[in-house]
Scaffold this motif. Structure first.
Motif, PDB file in Angstrom:
ATOM      1  N   PRO A   1       0.819  -1.215   0.000  1.00 19.41           N
ATOM      2  CA  PRO A   1       0.000   0.000   0.000  1.00 19.41           C
ATOM      3  C   PRO A   1       0.853   1.266   0.000  1.00 19.41           C
ATOM      4  CG  PRO A   1      -0.898  -1.592   1.541  1.00 19.41           C
ATOM      5  CD  PRO A   1       0.435  -2.145   1.072  1.00 19.41           C
ATOM      6  N   THR A   2       0.389   2.276  -0.733  1.00 17.37           N
ATOM      7  CA  THR A   2       1.155   3.513  -0.842  1.00 17.37           C
ATOM      8  C   THR A   2       0.244   4.731  -0.841  1.00 17.37           C
ATOM      9  OG1 THR A   2       2.745   4.738  -2.198  1.00 17.37           O
ATOM     10  CG2 THR A   2       1.131   3.407  -3.362  1.00 17.37           C
ATOM     11  N   SER A   3       0.777   5.833  -0.359  1.00 14.94           N
ATOM     12  CA  SER A   3       0.060   7.114  -0.424  1.00 14.94           C
ATOM     13  C   SER A   3       0.788   8.073  -1.363  1.00 14.94           C
ATOM     14  CB  SER A   3      -0.055   7.732   0.978  1.00 14.94           C
ATOM     15  OG  SER A   3       1.238   7.941   1.539  1.00 14.94           O
ATOM     16  N   ASP A   4       1.688   7.522  -2.184  1.00 16.29           N
ATOM     17  CA  ASP A   4       2.522   8.355  -3.055  1.00 16.29           C
ATOM     18  C   ASP A   4       1.791   8.902  -4.275  1.00 16.29           C
ATOM     19  OD1 ASP A   4       4.640   7.993  -1.364  1.00 16.29           O
ATOM     20  OD2 ASP A   4       5.685   6.522  -2.610  1.00 16.29           O
ATOM     21  N   ILE A   5       0.690   8.243  -4.682  1.00 15.91           N
ATOM     22  CA  ILE A   5      -0.028   8.669  -5.891  1.00 15.91           C
ATOM     23  C   ILE A   5      -1.443   9.090  -5.535  1.00 15.91           C
ATOM     24  CG2 ILE A   5      -0.868   7.986  -8.167  1.00 15.91           C
ATOM     25  CD1 ILE A   5       1.405   5.974  -8.315  1.00 15.91           C
ATOM     26  N   ALA A   6      -1.745  10.373  -5.738  1.00 12.96           N
ATOM     27  CA  ALA A   6      -3.093  10.888  -5.504  1.00 12.96           C
ATOM     28  C   ALA A   6      -3.912  10.780  -6.790  1.00 12.96           C
ATOM     29  CB  ALA A   6      -3.021  12.340  -5.042  1.00 12.96           C
ATOM     30  N   LEU A   7      -5.226  10.798  -6.650  1.00 11.73           N
ATOM     31  CA  LEU A   7      -6.135  10.689  -7.795  1.00 11.73           C
ATOM     32  C   LEU A   7      -7.058  11.900  -7.839  1.00 11.73           C
ATOM     33  CD1 LEU A   7      -7.273   6.952  -7.383  1.00 11.73           C
ATOM     34  CD2 LEU A   7      -5.428   7.814  -8.839  1.00 11.73           C
ATOM     35  N   LEU A   8      -7.124  12.538  -9.004  1.00 15.69           N
ATOM     36  CA  LEU A   8      -8.067  13.639  -9.235  1.00 15.69           C
ATOM     37  C   LEU A   8      -8.840  13.339 -10.510  1.00 15.69           C
ATOM     38  CD1 LEU A   8      -5.923  16.859  -8.575  1.00 15.69           C
ATOM     39  CD2 LEU A   8      -7.588  15.802  -7.035  1.00 15.69           C
ATOM     40  N   PHE A   9     -10.115  12.996 -10.387  1.00 16.85           N
ATOM     41  CA  PHE A   9     -10.949  12.670 -11.534  1.00 16.85           C
ATOM     42  C   PHE A   9     -12.041  13.730 -11.681  1.00 16.85           C
ATOM     43  CE2 PHE A   9     -10.369   7.731 -11.594  1.00 16.85           C
ATOM     44  CZ  PHE A   9      -9.001   7.909 -11.766  1.00 16.85           C
ATOM     45  N   SER A  10     -12.568  13.845 -12.899  1.00 20.58           N
ATOM     46  CA  SER A  10     -13.690  14.749 -13.135  1.00 20.58           C
ATOM     47  C   SER A  10     -14.478  14.300 -14.345  1.00 20.58           C
ATOM     48  CB  SER A  10     -13.194  16.191 -13.340  1.00 20.58           C
ATOM     49  OG  SER A  10     -12.398  16.296 -14.505  1.00 20.58           O
TER      50      SER A  10
ATOM     51  N   THR B   1       2.109  20.654  -0.878  1.00 18.06           N
ATOM     52  CA  THR B   1       1.853  20.376   0.537  1.00 18.06           C
ATOM     53  C   THR B   1       2.260  18.951   0.907  1.00 18.06           C
ATOM     54  OG1 THR B   1      -0.448  19.808  -0.013  1.00 18.06           O
ATOM     55  CG2 THR B   1      -0.012  22.063   0.753  1.00 18.06           C
ATOM     56  N   HIS B   2       2.940  18.282  -0.024  1.00 18.13           N
ATOM     57  CA  HIS B   2       3.524  16.954   0.203  1.00 18.13           C
ATOM     58  C   HIS B   2       2.487  15.886   0.586  1.00 18.13           C
ATOM     59  CE1 HIS B   2       7.312  19.070  -0.057  1.00 18.13           C
ATOM     60  NE2 HIS B   2       6.943  19.866   0.942  1.00 18.13           N
ATOM     61  N   ARG B   3       1.292  16.014   0.017  1.00 17.74           N
ATOM     62  CA  ARG B   3       0.266  15.000   0.252  1.00 17.74           C
ATOM     63  C   ARG B   3       0.467  13.777  -0.641  1.00 17.74           C
ATOM     64  NH1 ARG B   3      -1.783  19.410   2.483  1.00 17.74           N
ATOM     65  NH2 ARG B   3      -3.563  19.227   3.918  1.00 17.74           N
ATOM     66  N   ALA B   4       1.266  13.936  -1.671  1.00 17.07           N
ATOM     67  CA  ALA B   4       1.615  12.819  -2.560  1.00 17.07           C
ATOM     68  C   ALA B   4       2.835  13.223  -3.376  1.00 17.07           C
ATOM     69  CB  ALA B   4       0.444  12.483  -3.481  1.00 17.07           C
ATOM     70  N   LYS B   5       3.479  12.227  -3.977  1.00 19.91           N
ATOM     71  CA  LYS B   5       4.636  12.487  -4.831  1.00 19.91           C
ATOM     72  C   LYS B   5       4.241  12.611  -6.300  1.00 19.91           C
ATOM     73  CE  LYS B   5       7.918  10.170  -1.763  1.00 19.91           C
ATOM     74  NZ  LYS B   5       8.885   9.040  -1.617  1.00 19.91           N
ATOM     75  N   GLN B   6       3.119  11.991  -6.655  1.00 17.24           N
ATOM     76  CA  GLN B   6       2.592  12.069  -8.017  1.00 17.24           C
ATOM     77  C   GLN B   6       1.077  12.222  -7.952  1.00 17.24           C
ATOM     78  OE1 GLN B   6       4.471   9.473 -11.238  1.00 17.24           O
ATOM     79  NE2 GLN B   6       4.796   8.194  -9.434  1.00 17.24           N
ATOM     80  N   VAL B   7       0.506  12.748  -9.030  1.00 17.60           N
ATOM     81  CA  VAL B   7      -0.957  12.865  -9.113  1.00 17.60           C
ATOM     82  C   VAL B   7      -1.408  12.333 -10.464  1.00 17.60           C
ATOM     83  CG1 VAL B   7      -2.959  14.368  -8.938  1.00 17.60           C
ATOM     84  CG2 VAL B   7      -0.869  14.952  -7.688  1.00 17.60           C
ATOM     85  N   LEU B   8      -2.388  11.433 -10.432  1.00 14.15           N
ATOM     86  CA  LEU B   8      -3.023  10.952 -11.653  1.00 14.15           C
ATOM     87  C   LEU B   8      -4.301  11.763 -11.841  1.00 14.15           C
ATOM     88  CD1 LEU B   8      -3.723   7.199 -12.591  1.00 14.15           C
ATOM     89  CD2 LEU B   8      -5.129   9.105 -13.336  1.00 14.15           C
ATOM     90  N   CYS B   9      -4.332  12.562 -12.893  1.00  7.44           N
ATOM     91  CA  CYS B   9      -5.498  13.389 -13.205  1.00  7.44           C
ATOM     92  C   CYS B   9      -6.249  12.768 -14.379  1.00  7.44           C
ATOM     93  CB  CYS B   9      -5.057  14.798 -13.612  1.00  7.44           C
ATOM     94  SG  CYS B   9      -4.073  15.645 -12.383  1.00  7.44           S
ATOM     95  N   ALA B  10      -7.570  12.837 -14.334  1.00  7.99           N
ATOM     96  CA  ALA B  10      -8.317  12.237 -15.444  1.00  7.99           C
ATOM     97  C   ALA B  10      -9.688  12.861 -15.635  1.00  7.99           C
ATOM     98  CB  ALA B  10      -8.467  10.733 -15.226  1.00  7.99           C
TER      99      ALA B  10
END
Length: 207
Positions: A78-87, A161-170
């Motif tokens: 499990p990791t918190s390194d990749i955040a997800l932002l979808f729309s 704000t260091h909530r993740a190292k990467q963000v997957l936007c979609a």
């Protein structure tokens, strides 16, 4: 104050039964049949997630696009390194309509719980998170059209704000058989990668 720079490391689109990565076609399916296309992509890429076949169309679309973007990432734990932002524009309306149909169907005493569970657009965030063991920030926005400015601002906030190292936007839109997935990954700036700017986001979306 020094401005942080980030880059778009990869991007992917899924529409009209075609999957493109970096603007190059990586998979084509049977035209006019999203269900067959999604199943073929799953099997061709030897994905192991049996729950895929129970998902609604919106979640399958989000799942396929996310797989295309995350295929070369490591997920051993499990990791918190990749955040997800979808729309998207229509939320879960495609499934909502099917749920309504099941309620008024006189041959069915109760509406289907298997359909009802997908009457929230953000369920597709959960499916991607479970598959890849993501315990990260995530959000689903509903906007009239793809809003590159909104995504840009949200990504900067998460990374700075260091909530993740990467963000997957979609952008994940599916309604009555018409659909489009446009996704991209943003992380620390690397020489040679596309800089994360509002203009570059909009430019790759238009391709």
């Amino acid at each position: 104050m020094e401005q942080h720079k980030y880059s778009i490391s990869k991007w992917c689109t899924v529409s009209e039964e075609v999957v493109k990565r970096f603007d190059q076609v990586v998979f084509e399916g049977e035209k006019g049949d999203f269900v067959a296309f999604a199943k073929a992509y799953y099997k061709t890429n030897e994905i192991d997630y049996p729950k895929f076949f129970k998902m609604d169309a919106l979640s399958k679309l989000a799942f396929i696009g996310s797989e295309c973007l995350l295929m070369d990432e490591e997920f051993d734990k499990p990791t918190s390194d990749i955040a997800l932002l979808f729309s998207n524009a229509s939320s879960s309306l495609d499934t909502d309509l099917k749920h309504c149909e099941s309620i008024i169907d006189k041959d069915s005493f109760y509406p289907s719980p298997a359909v009802f569970v997908y009457t929230l657009a953000n369920i597709c965030l959960a499916e991607v998170s479970i598959k890849h063991k993501l315990q990260s920030e995530n959000a689903f926005f509903v906007t009239p059209s793809f809003d590159g400015d909104l995504m840009y601002t949200q990504v900067k906030y998460i990374l700075e704000t260091h909530r993740a190292k990467q963000v997957l936007c979609a952008w994940v839109e599916y309604l009555e058989g018409k659909y489009k997935f446009f996704g991209y990954m943003v992380g620390s700036y690397r020489q040679g990668e596309l800089e994360h700017t509002r203009e570059n986001i909009k430019e790759i979306y238009r391709r």
